[in-house]
Design a protein around this motif. Sequence first.
Motif, PDB file in Angstrom:
ATOM      1  N   GLN A 110      -0.894   3.937  -5.930  1.00 42.44           N
ATOM      2  CA  GLN A 110      -0.107   3.011  -4.983  1.00 42.44           C
ATOM      3  C   GLN A 110      -0.792   1.855  -4.602  1.00 42.44           C
ATOM      4  N   ALA A 111      -0.068   0.684  -4.742  1.00 43.71           N
ATOM      5  CA  ALA A 111      -0.770  -0.742  -4.302  1.00 43.71           C
ATOM      6  C   ALA A 111      -0.801  -0.752  -2.609  1.00 43.71           C
ATOM      7  N   GLY A 112      -1.538  -1.574  -2.365  1.00 43.14           N
ATOM      8  CA  GLY A 112      -1.396  -1.705  -0.960  1.00 43.14           C
ATOM      9  C   GLY A 112      -2.895  -2.662  -0.533  1.00 43.14           C
ATOM     10  N   GLY A 113      -3.037  -2.885   0.820  1.00 43.07           N
ATOM     11  CA  GLY A 113      -4.326  -3.738   1.233  1.00 43.07           C
ATOM     12  C   GLY A 113      -4.981  -3.025   2.210  1.00 43.07           C
ATOM     13  N   GLY A 114      -4.879  -1.713   2.058  1.00 45.34           N
ATOM     14  CA  GLY A 114      -6.098  -1.021   3.020  1.00 45.34           C
ATOM     15  C   GLY A 114      -7.223  -0.229   2.251  1.00 45.34           C
ATOM     16  N   ASP A 115      -7.997   0.275   2.936  1.00 43.49           N
ATOM     17  CA  ASP A 115      -8.991   1.113   2.461  1.00 43.49           C
ATOM     18  C   ASP A 115      -8.307   2.343   1.660  1.00 43.49           C
ATOM     19  N   PRO A 116      -8.955   2.743   0.327  1.00 42.91           N
ATOM     20  CA  PRO A 116      -8.243   3.542  -0.484  1.00 42.91           C
ATOM     21  C   PRO A 116      -8.408   5.183  -0.075  1.00 42.91           C
ATOM     22  N   TRP A 117      -7.580   5.883  -0.315  1.00 42.23           N
ATOM     23  CA  TRP A 117      -7.663   7.331  -0.339  1.00 42.23           C
ATOM     24  C   TRP A 117      -7.281   7.917  -1.707  1.00 42.23           C
ATOM     25  N   PHE A 118      -7.575   9.183  -1.909  1.00 43.38           N
ATOM     26  CA  PHE A 118      -7.417   9.670  -3.146  1.00 43.38           C
ATOM     27  C   PHE A 118      -7.024  11.250  -3.016  1.00 43.38           C
ATOM     28  N   LEU A 119      -6.058  11.591  -3.837  1.00 41.18           N
ATOM     29  CA  LEU A 119      -5.734  12.747  -4.128  1.00 41.18           C
ATOM     30  C   LEU A 119      -5.765  13.444  -5.411  1.00 41.18           C
ATOM     31  N   LEU A 120      -6.513  14.433  -5.526  1.00 38.09           N
ATOM     32  CA  LEU A 120      -7.114  15.002  -6.610  1.00 38.09           C
ATOM     33  C   LEU A 120      -6.755  16.302  -6.761  1.00 38.09           C
ATOM     34  N   ASP A 121      -6.702  16.721  -8.278  1.00 35.74           N
ATOM     35  CA  ASP A 121      -6.538  18.268  -8.835  1.00 35.74           C
ATOM     36  C   ASP A 121      -8.006  18.536  -9.043  1.00 35.74           C
ATOM     37  N   THR A 122      -8.753  19.525  -8.277  1.00 31.14           N
ATOM     38  CA  THR A 122      -9.904  19.955  -8.884  1.00 31.14           C
ATOM     39  C   THR A 122     -10.089  21.385  -9.465  1.00 31.14           C
TER      40      THR A 122
END
Length: 299
Positions: A157-169
């Motif tokens: 997702q685009a944006g201008g903030g600090d990144p967050w991540f959703l992962l399948d581990t």
Amino acid sequence: MEVTGATLRTLGTGFKTNYQNGFDEVDPSWNKIAEEIPSTTASNEYGWLGEWPSLREWIGDRLIKALTGHSYTIKNKEFESTVGVKATDIEDDNLGIYAGRFKAMGRAAARWPDELVWPALAAGFSSECYDGQFFFDTDHPVGDPAEGNVKTVSNMQAGGGDPWFLLDTSQALMPLILQMRKRPVFTQQVDANTSERVFMKGQHLYGVDGRANVGYGFWQMAFASKAELNEDNFKAAYAAMTSLENDQGGKLAIKPTLLVVGSSNQWKADELLKKARKANGEDNILQGKVDGFVSPYLA
């Protein structure tokens, strides 16, 4: 204290103990998102990443999947840390000042994989994975060119903030790859007085070195966002991952298991995943949906 080869070896044993004590104090976190793959050469090639393993109904001959021609190579890099112990400190038995330095060296060696893996996750917006696209990109190609059904899929997702991540581990391979050629090894110089370093600098050297590098596994197991971390954007990311298909149009059964954030998003992550109720009193259906982790290496 007389400086001899035996003296230097004895000191090295003590310094290595300090080093190991520091190493053992660290609880690394890289293995939450990365798979360690051993390496026995200067680099490893991961052409097989172009095929997501799946089964089909066996009708007629077997459908043999060859490697798809993707060329993704991770080259090992060399890393080191060295401490110079003054010959005069050995002669004067002034060695207590070095215990903390070697303990810090051990902690640094234990953190070394963390310092490779977590920045690599953040760099996924501008670093290529096996399909030639950035690991986090809007146009990963999916489908079979021979069938003419290639489409592009986004995992960001685009944006201008600090990144967050959703992962399948939960899959057989983690989203990132820690390629380990040589684990950190404590070494020492035991030449008492004939080395150039001793002659020119009056120092005896002790250090640690290793060889490794980090790369990317299947992009399908990771989604990144620079948009605001809120319920709507989280749900959109979750839906994007769970809807992914393989080249034959079958579901990949991706199930996000981990939300990774940096310090700037930690309270929003707690609000999304830990609170039983929203601010308006409604039940929070996202409570416990995935695990959360705050990485000190992310913004």
